[in-house]
Design a protein around this motif. Structure first.
Motif, PDB file in Angstrom:
ATOM      1  N   ILE A  15       0.750  -1.131   0.013  1.00 21.53           N
ATOM      2  CA  ILE A  15       0.012  -0.218   0.035  1.00 21.53           C
ATOM      3  C   ILE A  15       0.788   1.257  -0.070  1.00 21.53           C
ATOM      4  N   GLU A  16       1.973   1.186   1.040  1.00 19.62           N
ATOM      5  CA  GLU A  16       2.880   2.435   0.626  1.00 19.62           C
ATOM      6  C   GLU A  16       3.487   2.677  -0.502  1.00 19.62           C
ATOM      7  N   SER A  17       3.865   1.478  -1.116  1.00 20.70           N
ATOM      8  CA  SER A  17       4.473   1.848  -2.380  1.00 20.70           C
ATOM      9  C   SER A  17       3.543   2.374  -3.462  1.00 20.70           C
ATOM     10  N   ALA A  18       2.366   2.016  -3.386  1.00 14.64           N
ATOM     11  CA  ALA A  18       1.594   2.399  -4.360  1.00 14.64           C
ATOM     12  C   ALA A  18       1.085   3.871  -4.191  1.00 14.64           C
ATOM     13  N   MET A  19       1.125   4.402  -2.802  1.00 14.70           N
ATOM     14  CA  MET A  19       0.915   5.681  -2.498  1.00 14.70           C
ATOM     15  C   MET A  19       2.245   6.463  -2.989  1.00 14.70           C
ATOM     16  N   LEU A  64      -3.737  10.476   4.682  1.00 17.12           N
ATOM     17  CA  LEU A  64      -2.462  10.536   4.017  1.00 17.12           C
ATOM     18  C   LEU A  64      -2.290  11.156   2.760  1.00 17.12           C
ATOM     19  N   GLY A  65      -3.435  11.836   2.289  1.00 20.45           N
ATOM     20  CA  GLY A  65      -3.409  12.542   0.915  1.00 20.45           C
ATOM     21  C   GLY A  65      -4.026  11.555  -0.226  1.00 20.45           C
ATOM     22  N   VAL A  66      -4.351  10.683  -0.195  1.00 19.88           N
ATOM     23  CA  VAL A  66      -4.701   9.715  -1.116  1.00 19.88           C
ATOM     24  C   VAL A  66      -6.327   9.604  -1.311  1.00 19.88           C
ATOM     25  N   GLU A  67      -7.075   9.542  -2.342  1.00 19.93           N
ATOM     26  CA  GLU A  67      -8.502   9.402  -2.561  1.00 19.93           C
ATOM     27  C   GLU A  67      -8.634   8.105  -3.286  1.00 19.93           C
ATOM     28  N   PRO A  68      -9.006   6.852  -2.484  1.00 18.28           N
ATOM     29  CA  PRO A  68      -9.204   5.751  -3.087  1.00 18.28           C
ATOM     30  C   PRO A  68     -10.449   5.638  -3.773  1.00 18.28           C
ATOM     31  N   VAL A  69     -10.682   4.682  -4.865  1.00 19.76           N
ATOM     32  CA  VAL A  69     -11.639   4.234  -5.328  1.00 19.76           C
ATOM     33  C   VAL A  69     -12.384   3.306  -4.295  1.00 19.76           C
ATOM     34  N   ARG A  70     -13.725   3.551  -4.292  1.00 13.53           N
ATOM     35  CA  ARG A  70     -14.368   2.513  -3.446  1.00 13.53           C
ATOM     36  C   ARG A  70     -15.418   1.510  -4.124  1.00 13.53           C
ATOM     37  N   LEU A  74      -5.062  -2.434  10.493  1.00 18.42           N
ATOM     38  CA  LEU A  74      -4.173  -2.492   9.617  1.00 18.42           C
ATOM     39  C   LEU A  74      -3.999  -0.915   9.156  1.00 18.42           C
ATOM     40  N   ALA A  75      -5.303  -0.180   9.240  1.00 18.01           N
ATOM     41  CA  ALA A  75      -5.304   1.337   8.821  1.00 18.01           C
ATOM     42  C   ALA A  75      -4.705   1.885   9.829  1.00 18.01           C
ATOM     43  N   ALA A  76      -4.825   1.748  11.278  1.00 17.81           N
ATOM     44  CA  ALA A  76      -4.141   2.219  12.170  1.00 17.81           C
ATOM     45  C   ALA A  76      -2.633   2.107  12.039  1.00 17.81           C
ATOM     46  N   ALA A  77      -2.191   1.031  11.707  1.00 15.38           N
ATOM     47  CA  ALA A  77      -0.642   0.628  11.574  1.00 15.38           C
ATOM     48  C   ALA A  77       0.057   1.386  10.395  1.00 15.38           C
ATOM     49  N   LEU A  78      -0.776   1.560   9.295  1.00 15.66           N
ATOM     50  CA  LEU A  78      -0.384   2.624   8.136  1.00 15.66           C
ATOM     51  C   LEU A  78      -0.325   3.878   8.538  1.00 15.66           C
ATOM     52  N   LEU A  79      -1.264   4.341   9.349  1.00 21.12           N
ATOM     53  CA  LEU A  79      -1.135   6.025   9.634  1.00 21.12           C
ATOM     54  C   LEU A  79       0.077   5.919  10.801  1.00 21.12           C
ATOM     55  N   ALA A  80       0.296   5.087  11.622  1.00 15.82           N
ATOM     56  CA  ALA A  80       1.421   5.150  12.659  1.00 15.82           C
ATOM     57  C   ALA A  80       2.826   5.216  11.711  1.00 15.82           C
ATOM     58  N   ARG A  81       2.953   4.311  10.818  1.00 17.08           N
ATOM     59  CA  ARG A  81       4.085   4.394  10.053  1.00 17.08           C
ATOM     60  C   ARG A  81       4.394   5.929   9.656  1.00 17.08           C
ATOM     61  N   ARG A  82       3.253   6.747   9.349  1.00 17.41           N
ATOM     62  CA  ARG A  82       3.387   8.175   8.944  1.00 17.41           C
ATOM     63  C   ARG A  82       3.164   9.024   9.926  1.00 17.41           C
TER      64      ARG A  82
END
Length: 428
Positions: free
Chosen positions: A69-73, A103-109, A202-210
């Motif tokens: 996910i981070e690499s895609a961002m 994190l500044g990303v607008e995903p498609v849902r 998972l989302a909380a962990a992703l935010l914590a990385r940033r």
């Protein structure tokens, strides 16, 4: 689908219950039967919060999922969040969209059509996403049983990260990552997370990385956790406690709007408010209307727009209640006089497909036996299964694998599709 005959199983007597601080003998006896043996363990259960959450690094493929996910961002790739049309799946989508927006990303849902595509990944939906430039799909509350569809995604140039909490098949899909606490090779200590609970971790962990806060995510995940009937133990209990605290102080327009209509005291919502007020309203959108109505409300930050969406959802909720009442009346009439050790199979092709889970659940409660409710959708019969606690729904569906091209679920609930000409064999 034959089940063992039912019998009463009485708990062993507790001759001398432990001395729990603040509780007398009757409650202490109940707590002992729930497995509590000392004050420390009981207090950890009662006060479950952030300290009860486990290290996500112990979850198989979790780091791999977050890395992709981070690499895609970083590469500016278009990301899609693929969910489900029930409250657990919808809230999981909202958790991911909220986190990625921070994190500044607008995903498609993307939520598949209940009628045209059914549950889980679909080749047609993946093709649409590929045409829209999506290069990474993150599933939530689905995907672990979609090995063929993941192969389709690979041919379309789409990587898939599966996050799911349903029982996996013997062979996992060839996704970039498959995050599911029920994997046989997963050492995670709590397999009770729902789709929304897993999305939250998972989302909380992703935010914590940033270095970004995850405030507000537990509020959404708590709704999905209660919606999917997760046992209120372990991390699920902790997520609900954290989420209720966040809901009590939220300024989020969409959440405040739905709480005003669904909670007895909107400023102090309870688990009961979520279970009997918020969840049915969210589910109503997925059952008889458009999931975007509920998802949009949970994401809405403008107060006036939130009120309008909440009013629209309220009308859908009332319509769903009337349709459900009529369907359950017809199901009870069909079930009258049916007895025996087998699961109760009910099929009415006039039932809306979004209501079969409610029908099965209500009759399973009434009759204390496994119940299948099904209806014809296009060229296949789709059904939902609900059962008492001593019957494992997903395992029963897996035992019928040769009849069910699509199936999935967990201990308490499941769903499937079957060819109409095999319906009689399924009931044998």
């Amino acid at each position: 689908m034959t089940v063992p005959s039912l019998e009463w199983i009485l708990p062993e007597p507790v001759p001398k219950p432990p001395a729990f601080t603040g509780f007398g003998a009757p409650v202490a006896t109940l707590l002992a039967r729930r497995g509590f043996t000392d004050d420390d363990g009981l207090q950890r259960f009662l006060q479950a919060g952030a300290g009860a959450l486990h290290d996500l690094a112990r979850m198989a493929d979790a780091d791999r999922a977050l890395d992709r996910i981070e690499s895609a961002m970083s590469a500016g790739e278009r990301i899609a969040i693929w969910g489900d049309y029930d409250a657990d799946g919808m809230t999981a989508i909202v958790v991911w969209v909220t986190a990625l927006r921070r994190l500044g990303v607008e995903p498609v849902r993307y939520v598949p059509s209940r009628l045209a595509e059914g549950y889980g990944l679909s080749a047609s939906g993946l093709a649409d996403l590929a045409a829209a430039g999506v290069r990474l799909v993150v599933t939530c509350d689905c995907g672990v049983s979609n090995a063929e569809e993941v192969e389709v995604a690979r041919t379309l140039g789409i990587d898939v990260v599966v996050t799911d909490h349903h029982l996996p098949p013997p062979v996992l899909p060839r996704a970039v990552a498959v995050v599911d606490p029920h994997r046989s090779d997963c050492a995670y200590p709590d397999a009770g997370l729902t789709g929304a609970g897993l999305a939250y971790k998972l989302a909380a962990a992703l935010l914590a990385r940033r270095g970004v806060t995850d405030e507000g995510l537990a509020a959404i995940a708590a709704i999905g956790t209660i919606a999917d009937l997760a046992p209120m133990t372990g991390e699920s209990r902790a997520i609900v406690r954290l989420g209720l605290d966040e809901l009590a102080r939220t300024e989020h327009a969409g959440l405040r709007a739905i709480l005003r209509r669904a909670a007895e005291r909107p400023g102090q919502p309870t688990a009961r408010d979520l279970s009997y007020g918020v969840v049915p309203r969210i589910n109503a959108a997925g059952r008889i209307a458009d999931v975007e109505l509920a998802i949009g409300l949970l994401l809405e930050t403008d107060a006036l727009r939130a009120e309008a969406l909440a009013d629209e959802l309220e009308a859908v909720h009332e319509q769903r209640r009337e349709l459900t009442r009529e369907a359950i009346e017809s199901a009870r009439a069909m079930a009258a006089g049916v007895s025996g050790p087998s699961a109760l199979l009910l099929r009415n092709d006039a039932w809306p497909p979004g209501l079969v889970g409610l029908i099965a659940g209500r009759l399973a409660d009434d009759l204390a036996r496994p119940v299948v409710a099904a209806t014809l959708v296009g060229d296949e019969v789709r059904g939902s299964v609900r059962a008492p606690l001593d019957f494992h729904v997903a395992a029963a569906l897996e035992a019928c694998a040769e009849l069910l091209p699509k199936r999935g679920g967990h201990a308490a609930a499941g769903g499937f599709s079957i060819a109409p000409d095999r319906w009689e064999a399924f009931g044998a």
